[in-house]
Write a protein that holds these residues in place. Structure first.
Motif, PDB file in Angstrom:
ATOM      1  N   ALA A   1       0.843  -1.198   0.000  1.00  0.00           N
ATOM      2  CA  ALA A   1       0.000   0.000   0.000  1.00  0.00           C
ATOM      3  C   ALA A   1       0.875   1.244   0.000  1.00  0.00           C
ATOM      4  O   ALA A   1       1.977   1.254   0.521  1.00  0.00           O
ATOM      5  CB  ALA A   1      -0.908   0.004   1.235  1.00  0.00           C
ATOM      6  N   GLN A   2       0.342   2.273  -0.636  1.00  0.00           N
ATOM      7  CA  GLN A   2       1.065   3.539  -0.679  1.00  0.00           C
ATOM      8  C   GLN A   2       0.871   4.265   0.644  1.00  0.00           C
ATOM      9  O   GLN A   2      -0.180   4.150   1.280  1.00  0.00           O
ATOM     10  CB  GLN A   2       0.519   4.421  -1.810  1.00  0.00           C
ATOM     11  N   SER A   3       1.878   5.047   1.027  1.00  0.00           N
ATOM     12  CA  SER A   3       1.737   5.829   2.252  1.00  0.00           C
ATOM     13  C   SER A   3       2.639   7.051   2.198  1.00  0.00           C
ATOM     14  O   SER A   3       3.604   7.097   1.428  1.00  0.00           O
ATOM     15  CB  SER A   3       2.080   4.988   3.479  1.00  0.00           C
ATOM     16  N   VAL A   4       2.296   8.030   2.995  1.00  0.00           N
ATOM     17  CA  VAL A   4       3.140   9.208   3.183  1.00  0.00           C
ATOM     18  C   VAL A   4       3.288   9.448   4.673  1.00  0.00           C
ATOM     19  O   VAL A   4       2.398   9.106   5.455  1.00  0.00           O
ATOM     20  CB  VAL A   4       2.564  10.476   2.501  1.00  0.00           C
ATOM     21  N   ALA A   5       4.395  10.065   5.029  1.00  0.00           N
ATOM     22  CA  ALA A   5       4.656  10.385   6.432  1.00  0.00           C
ATOM     23  C   ALA A   5       5.016  11.856   6.557  1.00  0.00           C
ATOM     24  O   ALA A   5       5.786  12.389   5.749  1.00  0.00           O
ATOM     25  CB  ALA A   5       5.787   9.520   6.968  1.00  0.00           C
ATOM     26  N   GLN A   6       4.438  12.480   7.547  1.00  0.00           N
ATOM     27  CA  GLN A   6       4.770  13.858   7.863  1.00  0.00           C
ATOM     28  C   GLN A   6       5.377  13.834   9.268  1.00  0.00           C
ATOM     29  O   GLN A   6       4.652  13.697  10.255  1.00  0.00           O
ATOM     30  CB  GLN A   6       3.530  14.745   7.794  1.00  0.00           C
TER      31      GLN A   6
END
Lengths: 115, 113
Positions: free
Chosen positions: A1-6
């Motif tokens: 799965a795609q993900s982003v982190a801030q």
């Protein structure tokens, strides 16, 4: 799965100074990345997107973002911050196959610009 | 033209009651999304409609949540037997087609007492 982190919950910057809001991504294949801003009691507003092409993407309100494939980052930047830029910023990545896609959002970074 | 609109803007309900939240997407937009934003949290995907295809319901947190989209336009999100943990802002978004940038409505703030 795609993900982003801030990685930052909040970023503080003085008006007139440059600002950076960080975002890193984890995707399979080519990433389609977005930045949105949310002002108090408002919905999200689209700022900019990276699909392909130049690594430096220019968007609304003087914002830009730099796509860095080697660092898997898509940091949001602005050369000179305004108090009115204070808001909640979300990075997002597109997930899914052609014709049936959605955005996966980061947890958001609150930007506070002081006068 | 008009943007995405949502109603009501605020809804206070008692635990156990059912609520309906409405979203009017931008005219001509074929894709419609529902998200939930809890206090201090990011956006949680709930459900996605694309044209006449079966919706992607993978984000619905329980069977108390359902949504429909009539005539390819207006959508209603229904929460049955509301619980306090359902309190959040519910955001709707639409896009002209699949995968484009999303246009968000102002949200409905739901408070379950």
């Amino acid at each position: 799965a795609q993900s982003v982190a801030q990685p930052e919950d909040q970023v503080n910057v003085a008006e007139g100074n440059p600002l950076t809001v960080k975002c890193t991504y984890s995707v399979s294949g080519n990433p389609y990345l977005f930045w949105y801003v949310q002002y108090p009691n408002r919905g999200l507003q689209f700022l900019l997107k990276y699909i392909t092409g130049d690594n430096l993407v220019k968007g609304s309100y003087g914002f830009e973002a730099e796509f860095n494939k080697s660092q898997t980052s898509f940091h949001l930047k602005k050369p000179s911050a305004l108090v009115s830029d204070s808001a909640l910023y979300f990075c997002a990545v597109r997930e899914g196959s052609a014709g049936f896609q959605k955005l996966v959002f980061g947890t958001g970074t609150r930007l506070l610009v002081s006068p | 033209g008009a943007g995405v609109s949502q109603s009501p803007s605020n809804k206070v309900t008692e635990k156990g009651k059912d609520v309906e939240l409405r979203c009017d997407p931008i005219s001509g937009h074929t894709a419609l999304y529902w998200y939930r934003q809890s206090l201090g949290q990011g956006l949680e995907f709930l459900i996605y409609f694309q044209g006449n295809s079966a919706p992607d319901k993978s984000g619905l947190p329980s069977d108390r949540f359902s949504a429909e989209r009539t005539g390819g336009s207006v959508s209603t999100l229904t929460i049955q037997r509301t619980q306090q943990e359902d309190s959040a802002v519910y955001l709707c978004a639409s896009t002209p087609g699949a995968g484009g940038e999303q246009y968000f409505g102002p949200g409905t703030r739901l408070t379950v007492t």
